[in-house]
Design a protein around this motif. Structure first.
Motif, PDB file in Angstrom:
ATOM      1  N   PRO A 281     136.554 -52.623 -38.788  1.00  0.00           N
ATOM      2  CA  PRO A 281     135.444 -53.041 -39.645  1.00  0.00           C
ATOM      3  C   PRO A 281     134.155 -52.357 -39.196  1.00  0.00           C
ATOM      4  O   PRO A 281     134.019 -51.977 -38.030  1.00  0.00           O
ATOM      5  CB  PRO A 281     135.366 -54.559 -39.428  1.00  0.00           C
ATOM      6  CG  PRO A 281     136.019 -54.790 -38.119  1.00  0.00           C
ATOM      7  CD  PRO A 281     137.043 -53.716 -37.971  1.00  0.00           C
ATOM      8  N   PRO A 282     133.190 -52.195 -40.099  1.00  0.00           N
ATOM      9  CA  PRO A 282     131.947 -51.527 -39.702  1.00  0.00           C
ATOM     10  C   PRO A 282     131.161 -52.391 -38.719  1.00  0.00           C
ATOM     11  O   PRO A 282     131.236 -53.618 -38.758  1.00  0.00           O
ATOM     12  CB  PRO A 282     131.190 -51.375 -41.027  1.00  0.00           C
ATOM     13  CG  PRO A 282     131.756 -52.423 -41.910  1.00  0.00           C
ATOM     14  CD  PRO A 282     133.186 -52.600 -41.485  1.00  0.00           C
ATOM     15  N   ARG A 283     130.437 -51.757 -37.846  1.00  0.00           N
ATOM     16  CA  ARG A 283     129.614 -52.477 -36.871  1.00  0.00           C
ATOM     17  C   ARG A 283     128.403 -53.077 -37.567  1.00  0.00           C
ATOM     18  O   ARG A 283     127.861 -52.503 -38.498  1.00  0.00           O
ATOM     19  CB  ARG A 283     129.150 -51.545 -35.764  1.00  0.00           C
ATOM     20  CG  ARG A 283     130.274 -51.065 -34.903  1.00  0.00           C
ATOM     21  CD  ARG A 283     129.719 -50.198 -33.787  1.00  0.00           C
ATOM     22  NE  ARG A 283     130.790 -49.733 -32.955  1.00  0.00           N
ATOM     23  CZ  ARG A 283     130.974 -50.137 -31.714  1.00  0.00           C
ATOM     24  NH1 ARG A 283     130.150 -50.995 -31.164  1.00  0.00           N
ATOM     25  NH2 ARG A 283     131.969 -49.671 -30.997  1.00  0.00           N
TER      26      ARG A 283
END
Length: 175
Positions: free
Chosen positions: A27-29
């Motif tokens: 998942p994106p940070r």
């Protein structure tokens, strides 16, 4: 339904992917900019504004009145006066006051000024076993606000050096 589909439905675990097998993307940070949700950036607080906010907080904190303790409870005027009087009584053999020495097990004071001090001595064969309780009673009785003073001499639990305060241990070179 094929056997492979049935096996997938009955699995109650997740197997680690085999080497070379496609793994789900991470998942994106999270980023600080994302938390604002597109709102206009707020101007930075100036040092003067920050100081004013802190000063307002401190003024409110310092203006608050302390909770009033009852006179006979720890922190109350009578209780603290009795403890101060006990700190003026020194053991004749040890250059430490009897309160820091740990000889005082309890101070019970009522609103009416009746004070009961529960204490012990370092040993039942202490040379001041007969005079020390009388001196404590006399000294506590002279504290302003004390109507009646009583001393209860107990031997259980017996006194031991671990009952001394750190100040007493330092004075005796035990720290």
């Amino acid at each position: 339904m094929t056997q492979e589909t049935r096996e997938e439905q009955t699995k109650d675990y997740i197997a680690a992917p085999a080497p070379g097998e496609d793994v789900l993307a991470k998942p994106p940070r999270a980023r600080v900019e994302d938390a604002v949700d597109g709102a206009a950036p707020q101007p930075a607080e100036t040092p003067r504004e920050s100081f004013e906010r802190k000063r307002d907080y401190l003024e409110g904190f310092l203006a608050a009145k302390p909770q009033t303790e009852k006179a006979g409870e720890p922190g109350g005027a009578l209780y603290e006066a009795v403890v101060d009087a006990l700190k003026d009584i020194y053991d004749p053999e040890i250059p430490v006051n009897i309160y820091d020495l740990g000889l005082i097990y309890g101070v019970d004071a009522t609103e009416d000024g009746d004070v009961k001090v529960t204490m012990t001595l370092t040993t039942p064969h202490c040379p001041v076993a007969e005079s020390m309780p009388g001196e404590v009673e006399l000294r506590v009785g002279t504290v302003p606000g004390v109507r009646d003073a009583e001393v209860a001499l107990v031997w259980d639990p017996p006194w031991s050096p671990d009952k001394m305060t750190d100040e007493a241990r330092l004075e005796l070179g035990m720290l």
